[in-house]
Design an enzyme around this catalytic site. Structure first.
Site, PDB file in Angstrom:
ATOM      1  N   PHE A 150       0.815  -1.225   0.000  1.00 13.03           N
ATOM      2  CA  PHE A 150       0.000   0.000   0.000  1.00 13.03           C
ATOM      3  C   PHE A 150       0.844   1.269   0.000  1.00 13.03           C
ATOM      4  O   PHE A 150       0.342   2.346  -0.327  1.00 13.03           O
ATOM      5  CB  PHE A 150      -0.918   0.016   1.241  1.00 13.03           C
ATOM      6  CG  PHE A 150      -0.210   0.368   2.527  1.00 13.03           C
ATOM      7  CD1 PHE A 150       0.059   1.700   2.839  1.00 13.03           C
ATOM      8  CD2 PHE A 150       0.208  -0.609   3.416  1.00 13.03           C
ATOM      9  CE1 PHE A 150       0.740   2.041   4.012  1.00 13.03           C
ATOM     10  CE2 PHE A 150       0.885  -0.286   4.582  1.00 13.03           C
ATOM     11  CZ  PHE A 150       1.148   1.051   4.878  1.00 13.03           C
ATOM     12  N   LYS A 174      -1.223  -7.315  -9.189  1.00 14.61           N
ATOM     13  CA  LYS A 174      -2.172  -7.518  -8.088  1.00 14.61           C
ATOM     14  C   LYS A 174      -1.788  -6.498  -7.011  1.00 14.61           C
ATOM     15  O   LYS A 174      -0.912  -6.733  -6.180  1.00 14.61           O
ATOM     16  CB  LYS A 174      -2.043  -8.960  -7.567  1.00 14.61           C
ATOM     17  CG  LYS A 174      -3.258  -9.553  -6.873  1.00 14.61           C
ATOM     18  CD  LYS A 174      -3.689  -8.849  -5.623  1.00 14.61           C
ATOM     19  CE  LYS A 174      -2.765  -8.999  -4.434  1.00 14.61           C
ATOM     20  NZ  LYS A 174      -3.025  -7.986  -3.395  1.00 14.61           N
ATOM     21  N   SER A 227       5.463  -6.907   3.503  1.00 15.81           N
ATOM     22  CA  SER A 227       6.030  -7.187   4.832  1.00 15.81           C
ATOM     23  C   SER A 227       6.809  -8.501   4.826  1.00 15.81           C
ATOM     24  O   SER A 227       6.585  -9.367   3.962  1.00 15.81           O
ATOM     25  CB  SER A 227       4.892  -7.252   5.847  1.00 15.81           C
ATOM     26  OG  SER A 227       4.009  -8.282   5.463  1.00 15.81           O
ATOM     27  N   CYS A 282       9.784   1.697   3.298  1.00 14.12           N
ATOM     28  CA  CYS A 282      10.629   0.561   3.688  1.00 14.12           C
ATOM     29  C   CYS A 282      12.040   1.042   3.995  1.00 14.12           C
ATOM     30  O   CYS A 282      12.825   0.305   4.578  1.00 14.12           O
ATOM     31  CB  CYS A 282      10.649  -0.484   2.597  1.00 14.12           C
ATOM     32  SG  CYS A 282      11.416   0.098   1.105  1.00 14.12           S
TER      33      CYS A 282
HETATM   34  P1  NAD Z   1       1.669  -6.693   3.108  1.00 14.00           P
HETATM   35  O1  NAD Z   1       2.731  -7.724   3.221  1.00 14.00           O
HETATM   36  O2  NAD Z   1       0.575  -6.714   4.095  1.00 14.00           O
HETATM   37  O3  NAD Z   1       0.963  -6.777   1.660  1.00 14.00           O
HETATM   38  C1  NAD Z   1       1.701  -6.699   0.472  1.00 14.00           C
HETATM   39  C2  NAD Z   1       0.929  -7.394  -0.646  1.00 14.00           C
HETATM   40  O4  NAD Z   1       0.797  -8.792  -0.331  1.00 14.00           O
HETATM   41  C3  NAD Z   1      -0.493  -6.879  -0.833  1.00 14.00           C
HETATM   42  O5  NAD Z   1      -0.782  -6.859  -2.219  1.00 14.00           O
HETATM   43  C4  NAD Z   1      -1.346  -7.923  -0.119  1.00 14.00           C
HETATM   44  O6  NAD Z   1      -2.654  -8.012  -0.646  1.00 14.00           O
HETATM   45  C5  NAD Z   1      -0.565  -9.200  -0.376  1.00 14.00           C
HETATM   46  N1  NAD Z   1      -0.730 -10.235   0.668  1.00 14.00           N
HETATM   47  C6  NAD Z   1      -1.050 -10.058   1.971  1.00 14.00           C
HETATM   48  N2  NAD Z   1      -1.050 -11.235   2.627  1.00 14.00           N
HETATM   49  C7  NAD Z   1      -0.694 -12.176   1.713  1.00 14.00           C
HETATM   50  C8  NAD Z   1      -0.493 -13.575   1.782  1.00 14.00           C
HETATM   51  N3  NAD Z   1      -0.663 -14.259   2.920  1.00 14.00           N
HETATM   52  N4  NAD Z   1      -0.114 -14.226   0.661  1.00 14.00           N
HETATM   53  C9  NAD Z   1       0.083 -13.549  -0.489  1.00 14.00           C
HETATM   54  N5  NAD Z   1      -0.106 -12.218  -0.620  1.00 14.00           N
HETATM   55  C10 NAD Z   1      -0.493 -11.531   0.467  1.00 14.00           C
HETATM   56  O7  NAD Z   1       2.417  -5.285   3.088  1.00 14.00           O
HETATM   57  P2  NAD Z   1       1.785  -3.814   3.182  1.00 14.00           P
HETATM   58  O8  NAD Z   1       1.285  -3.602   4.568  1.00 14.00           O
HETATM   59  O9  NAD Z   1       0.892  -3.559   2.039  1.00 14.00           O
HETATM   60  O10 NAD Z   1       3.101  -2.930   2.955  1.00 14.00           O
HETATM   61  C11 NAD Z   1       3.972  -2.535   3.974  1.00 14.00           C
HETATM   62  C12 NAD Z   1       5.170  -3.452   4.053  1.00 14.00           C
HETATM   63  O11 NAD Z   1       5.869  -3.455   2.816  1.00 14.00           O
HETATM   64  C13 NAD Z   1       6.192  -2.984   5.093  1.00 14.00           C
HETATM   65  O12 NAD Z   1       6.642  -4.103   5.809  1.00 14.00           O
HETATM   66  C14 NAD Z   1       7.325  -2.383   4.258  1.00 14.00           C
HETATM   67  O13 NAD Z   1       8.584  -2.415   4.878  1.00 14.00           O
HETATM   68  C15 NAD Z   1       7.275  -3.279   3.055  1.00 14.00           C
HETATM   69  N6  NAD Z   1       7.896  -2.658   1.893  1.00 14.00           N
HETATM   70  C16 NAD Z   1       9.103  -3.130   1.477  1.00 14.00           C
HETATM   71  C17 NAD Z   1       9.755  -2.555   0.404  1.00 14.00           C
HETATM   72  C18 NAD Z   1      11.088  -3.068  -0.060  1.00 14.00           C
HETATM   73  O14 NAD Z   1      11.530  -2.673  -1.127  1.00 14.00           O
HETATM   74  N7  NAD Z   1      11.749  -3.932   0.684  1.00 14.00           N
HETATM   75  C19 NAD Z   1       9.165  -1.477  -0.284  1.00 14.00           C
HETATM   76  C20 NAD Z   1       7.899  -1.028   0.146  1.00 14.00           C
HETATM   77  C21 NAD Z   1       7.288  -1.624   1.247  1.00 14.00           C
END
Ligand code: NAD
Length: 483
Positions: A150, A174, A227, A282
């Site tokens: 997000f 997605k 995450s 991140c």
């Molecule tokens: P999230 O992990 O909750 O969701 C990310 C995506 O995964 C979404 O599209 C979600 O619908 C999907 N998803 C959720 N649960 C899932 C599952 N069990 N199986 C498969 N797909 C699933 O992350 P968020 O809250 O949207 O974003 C914030 C996180 O992203 C933070 O931890 C941040 O550090 C990380 N982030 C990392 C980077 C990087 O480059 N390392 C960049 C941006 C954000």
């Protein structure tokens, strides 16, 4: 009544077969913006079939023509720059300036993709053996999927989509169901380009849609950003299903401040790094480590500056910090602040229960500083993903490195110093994928791979840069003899 948004599959906007939908709210005003469908197996099958069918023609489309589409896409992004930024603000909560920065970074990824015709070239030699020539060629690999978070709803999809399709693959996005409208807008612009059917597709939803995509035999590879717990699931599911995968996870980024650092410049950088996008980056600064005599003045300056930041609605251009993404996020962040306090940290600046005039129900957390944090506290170890900066003290440079390398994450780490030797030792010894020297947010530009180590990354080829060409292509070696 907010409308239910649609998927984009095979060149058309279509209703998802999945019946359930999640509400999408403006986190500052609480307005219901849209309903995001939970796509199901049938929706995913439809998208994968379209992408597979589209692949046959698209891979034969001349490389320069494929790149031209991205040139036209870039023009659209520039023309609709402010609209894209506003869409980010209303669904994510960040400020207009931060959203503009995000759009600019997204456009840089399109720029990088324009160079793919050069980057896809390969090498070869004549007479590797008598009368035998040997060359390598890169070919597109098939259907790629991106599952995105997000926090950068426009930029992160653009880390992958432009390069993947210029390389000749077809693509399914997605996006996060919390912020699906930016993706909707991206696909609207791509739809205007009259790309062949099936080249780009959008499937909305959450876990069910992600899982169906990761397990689908028609999908070649998955790029994930989100995450750490989900990154692990994605990595394991994809590898189990024989797919290539790059999974960028969460973070806990440390910044070391040496006594010889320019304190004013360091503090301004750390404030930007900790509170930009309300800490939902991140590469956000999560822990500032004051080394030796740096600790007390650092603490005092950060306290006085953080208190002055103006928290408000992102569309109000005078706001310096917006809301967090949802009420659930606000509650989680406030809970973690309280946990730090209970464990003995001093709440130097308290962002809990911040008041924002006119937006009383909004998901706001003010800038927060926890001082005297120690390594065993959860606020030193776990990702908070909100505007909370923990302050730690280290007696020596070596102790600071030990604290940083003790983290299970390895996304970013920075040092503020005027001493070249400290800078070199830091670069050399710190186990993180993105290192900043007198830079608070060490975010690689589009032509460099986005680093990440330990629990911040699962896979081997990273997003962006030369790694992305490797990820999105298959290499073939051709050995020829003509008699
Ligand atoms: P999230 O992990 O909750 O969701 C990310 C995506 O995964 C979404 O599209 C979600 O619908 C999907 N998803 C959720 N649960 C899932 C599952 N069990 N199986 C498969 N797909 C699933 O992350 P968020 O809250 O949207 O974003 C914030 C996180 O992203 C933070 O931890 C941040 O550090 C990380 N982030 C990392 C980077 C990087 O480059 N390392 C960049 C941006 C954000």
């Amino acid at each position: 009544m907010a409308s239910r948004i649609q998927n984009y599959i095979d060149g058309e906007w279509v209703d998802a077969a999945g019946i359930d939908a999640l509400p999408v709210h403006n986190p500052a005003t609480c307005e219901l913006l849209a309903l995001c469908p939970e796509s199901n197996q049938a929706d995913v099958d439809h998208a994968v079939q379209a992408a597979r069918a589209g692949f046959a023609e698209w891979r034969q489309t001349p490389l320069l023509s494929r790149a031209q589409y991205m040139h036209h896409f870039k023009v659209q992004m520039e023309d609709r720059f402010e609209e894209v930024a506003r869409t980010i603000v209303i669904e994510n909560g960040k400020t207009m300036d931060e959203a503009r920065g995000e759009v600019r970074r997204g456009i840089e990824s399109i720029d990088f993709a324009l160079g793919v015709p050069f980057l896809m070239r390969n090498d070869g030699v004549e007479d590797i053996s008598s009368g035998i020539d040997e060359t390598t060629v890169r070919q597109p690999a098939g259907v790629f999927v991106a599952i995105t978070p997000f926090n950068f709803p426009s930029m992160v999809p653009l880390w992958f989509l432009p390069v993947a399709i210029v390389c000749g693959n077809t693509f399914i996005l997605k996006p996060s169901p919390q912020t699906p409208l930016s993706a909707q807008l991206i696909l609207e612009m791509l739809d205007d380009l009259d790309l062949p059917e099936g080249v780009v597709n959008l499937v909305h939803g959450g876990v069910a849609a992600s899982t169906a995509l990761m397990e689908h035999p028609g999908v070649t590879g998955v790029s994930f950003v989100g995450s750490t717990p989900v990154a692990k699931i994605v990595y394991e599911t994809c590898t189990r299903n024989g797919k290539r995968v790059q999974a960028q996870g969460g973070a806990k980024n440390y910044i070391a401040v040496m006594p010889d650092a320019n304190l004013d410049a360091s503090v301004m950088n750390i404030l930007g790094a900790a509170y930009g996008c309300a800490g939902q980056r991140c590469l956000a600064a999560a822990v500032a480590v004051g080394v030796g005599d740096a600790y007390e003045p650092l603490k005092e300056k950060l306290r006085s500056q953080a208190q002055q930041l103006r928290v408000g609605y992102g569309l109000d251009e005078s706001s310096q910090m917006g809301s967090v993404v949802s009420d659930a996020a606000r509650e989680r962040i406030e809970h973690m602040i309280s946990e730090g306090e209970a464990a003995g940290a001093e709440v130097l600046v308290d962002g809990r229960s911040v008041d924002v005039d006119g937006y009383e129900g909004g998901s706001f957390v003010g800038p927060t500083i926890l001082a005297d944090v120690t390594p065993e506290m959860s606020v030193a170890r776990e990702e908070i993903f909100g505007p909370v900066l923990s302050l730690m003290k280290a007696d020596t440079f070596d102790e600071a490195i030990e604290l940083i390398n003790g983290s299970k994450f390895g996304n970013g780490a920075s040092i503020f110093t005027s001493n070249g030797n400290y800078a070199r030792e830091f670069k050399y010894h710190v186990n993180a994928g993105n290192i900043g020297v007198n830079i608070g947010v060490a975010a690689p530009s589009a032509s460099f791979p986005f680093g990440g180590q330990k629990d911040s990354f699962f896979g081997d080829l990273h997003g962006q840069g030369a790694d992305s060409i490797e990820f999105f292509t298959e290499r073939k070696v051709v050995i020829e003899r003509w008699v």
